[in-house]
Design a protein around this motif. Sequence first.
Motif, short mmCIF file in Angstrom:
data_model
loop_
_atom_site.label_atom_id
_atom_site.label_comp_id
_atom_site.label_asym_id
_atom_site.label_seq_id
_atom_site.Cartn_x
_atom_site.Cartn_y
_atom_site.Cartn_z
N GLN A 1 87.46 96.17 68.95
CA GLN A 1 86.51 95.36 68.20
C GLN A 1 85.24 95.13 69.01
O GLN A 1 85.29 94.85 70.20
N PRO A 2 84.07 95.25 68.37
CA PRO A 2 82.82 95.03 69.10
C PRO A 2 82.59 93.57 69.44
O PRO A 2 83.01 92.67 68.70
N ALA A 3 81.93 93.35 70.56
CA ALA A 3 81.50 92.01 70.95
C ALA A 3 79.99 91.91 70.69
O ALA A 3 79.26 92.89 70.83
N TYR A 4 79.55 90.70 70.32
CA TYR A 4 78.17 90.51 69.88
C TYR A 4 77.46 89.45 70.72
O TYR A 4 78.08 88.51 71.23
N THR A 5 76.14 89.61 70.80
CA THR A 5 75.26 88.53 71.21
C THR A 5 74.06 88.58 70.28
O THR A 5 73.97 89.44 69.41
N SER A 6 73.13 87.66 70.45
CA SER A 6 71.95 87.67 69.56
C SER A 6 70.96 88.72 70.04
O SER A 6 70.87 89.05 71.23
N ALA A 7 70.19 89.24 69.10
CA ALA A 7 69.15 90.22 69.45
C ALA A 7 68.15 89.63 70.42
O ALA A 7 67.71 90.29 71.37
N GLU A 8 67.78 88.37 70.20
CA GLU A 8 66.80 87.74 71.09
C GLU A 8 67.33 87.64 72.51
O GLU A 8 66.60 87.90 73.48
N VAL B 1 73.68 91.76 67.76
CA VAL B 1 73.74 93.15 68.21
C VAL B 1 75.07 93.36 68.94
O VAL B 1 75.60 92.44 69.58
N GLN B 2 75.59 94.58 68.80
CA GLN B 2 76.84 94.93 69.48
C GLN B 2 76.53 95.32 70.92
O GLN B 2 75.62 96.09 71.19
N VAL B 3 77.32 94.78 71.82
CA VAL B 3 77.06 94.94 73.25
C VAL B 3 77.89 96.10 73.79
O VAL B 3 79.11 96.16 73.55
N PRO B 4 77.26 97.05 74.53
CA PRO B 4 78.06 98.11 75.17
C PRO B 4 79.11 97.49 76.09
O PRO B 4 78.90 96.39 76.61
N PRO B 5 80.26 98.16 76.29
CA PRO B 5 80.49 99.58 76.01
C PRO B 5 80.80 99.93 74.56
O PRO B 5 80.87 101.10 74.23
N HIS B 6 80.99 98.92 73.68
CA HIS B 6 81.21 99.30 72.29
C HIS B 6 79.93 99.95 71.76
O HIS B 6 78.83 99.50 72.03
N GLY B 7 80.12 101.01 70.99
CA GLY B 7 78.98 101.78 70.51
C GLY B 7 78.73 103.03 71.32
O GLY B 7 78.05 103.94 70.84
N LEU B 8 79.28 103.10 72.53
CA LEU B 8 79.18 104.32 73.31
C LEU B 8 80.18 105.34 72.80
O LEU B 8 81.18 105.00 72.14
N TRP B 9 79.93 106.60 73.07
CA TRP B 9 80.78 107.69 72.59
C TRP B 9 82.25 107.42 72.94
O TRP B 9 82.59 107.15 74.10
N GLY B 10 83.11 107.49 71.93
CA GLY B 10 84.54 107.34 72.15
C GLY B 10 85.04 105.92 72.30
O GLY B 10 86.23 105.72 72.54
N ALA B 11 84.17 104.92 72.14
CA ALA B 11 84.59 103.54 72.31
C ALA B 11 85.60 103.14 71.24
O ALA B 11 85.54 103.62 70.10
N VAL C 1 77.58 82.99 71.30
CA VAL C 1 77.39 84.40 71.68
C VAL C 1 76.33 84.56 72.76
O VAL C 1 76.33 85.57 73.48
N GLU C 2 75.43 83.59 72.88
CA GLU C 2 74.45 83.66 73.97
C GLU C 2 75.02 83.14 75.28
O GLU C 2 74.49 83.44 76.35
N GLU C 3 76.11 82.38 75.19
CA GLU C 3 76.84 81.99 76.40
C GLU C 3 77.54 83.20 76.99
O GLU C 3 77.47 83.47 78.19
N ARG C 4 78.24 83.97 76.13
CA ARG C 4 78.82 85.25 76.50
C ARG C 4 79.12 86.01 75.20
O ARG C 4 79.38 85.38 74.16
N PRO C 5 79.10 87.35 75.21
CA PRO C 5 79.39 88.10 73.99
C PRO C 5 80.80 87.81 73.48
O PRO C 5 81.75 87.65 74.26
N ARG C 6 80.92 87.73 72.16
CA ARG C 6 82.20 87.45 71.54
C ARG C 6 82.39 88.36 70.33
O ARG C 6 81.42 88.77 69.69
#
Length: 366
Positions: A175-182, A162-172, A125-130
């Motif tokens: 499935q959400p993509a994730y990376t690490s919080a750090e 953490v979920q990476v935008p655009p997921h989480g934005l209004w009307g998205a 996920v730190e290579e790219r959000p998945r």
Amino acid sequence: MLTRRDLNRALLVRQLLLERSPLGPLEAIEHLTGLPAQAPNPPYLGLWTRLRRFQIEDLSALLTSRAVVRTALMRATPHLVSARDATDLRPLLQAVQDRHLGPSGRERLRGADPGRVAAAGRALVEERPRTIKELGAELSACWPDAEPAALGAAVRAGVPLVQVPPHGLWGAVGQPAYTSAEHWLGAGVRGGPGTTLDDLVLRYLAAFGPATVQDVQAWSGLSGLREVTDRLGDRLVAYRDEDGAELLDLPDAPLPHPDTPAPVRYVADFDAIVVSHDDARRIMDDRDRRDVFGVPGVIPGTVLVDGFVRAIWKIIRRKGAATLVVRPLFQIPTRDVHDLTEEGERLLAFAAPDAVHRDVRFNSRR
């Protein structure tokens, strides 16, 4: 002794629902210790109903600038929290994540070590959000005997994702993509050092108290918090509820008069106000739990009349029209129907500004 109406008004004022707050969205999110965020839109609606001035772009800007994130915290469910809380609170709630994976999840790993799976997932996920599904599929190359869903769950439990935008934005949607919080937030976002379980309990009481130890545990997903409240000692004051249960609180926290008028409010889906107490009678009658929690994993929007849940609501979009449908659980007085109609029209103007026709409709009560 505090009555249910005492507790109701205390909860409303601390949840910014007795009157709309002048706070900005980031300050409100931190005061509330986050907003449940199982879907993209509810946090926007939760802030709209609590703040004097709030627009959709206000929260979207906080998400895209990484000032707030969506991450699993309390009860291992997604919450919208500040960047500082995302990093400070996750270690305190790691036991909740571990328990959420549980023995069945470890069994489905078919001998794969959860720590090694989490480390491999972090690298991906730190290579790219998945997405979690992508994670499971890719990790299966290393652990072919494990169930892909269990591999994804092990990463979610072991890595603060953490979920990476655009997921989480209004009307998205999707499935959400994730990376690490750090990786997403960097190393410089941590708040003051040494955030403790004591701090977590105090923040809960500031936003949800007075409350029992069982209430704090129901909200957080943690157990064994009696030791924490005992340690806090004279930093807390104690009351009793109508059944004799001990309620703990902050000495200077507001306790409005039980007859303080409470305006009607449309509360968002999944809102913490209905899920953050072991005993929810301060906000909802026991007989209404079936309606509110009838579908597993789904908590509908609720309507507060005189401070208590008295209806369920949803917005239906169809062919350019937006209809706010209110399903009463009780007979709602005429004066409150009028107030709910006006407040519903304001809600529709916020949530469906593009609708050609907007209408508030009351279905028959059960």
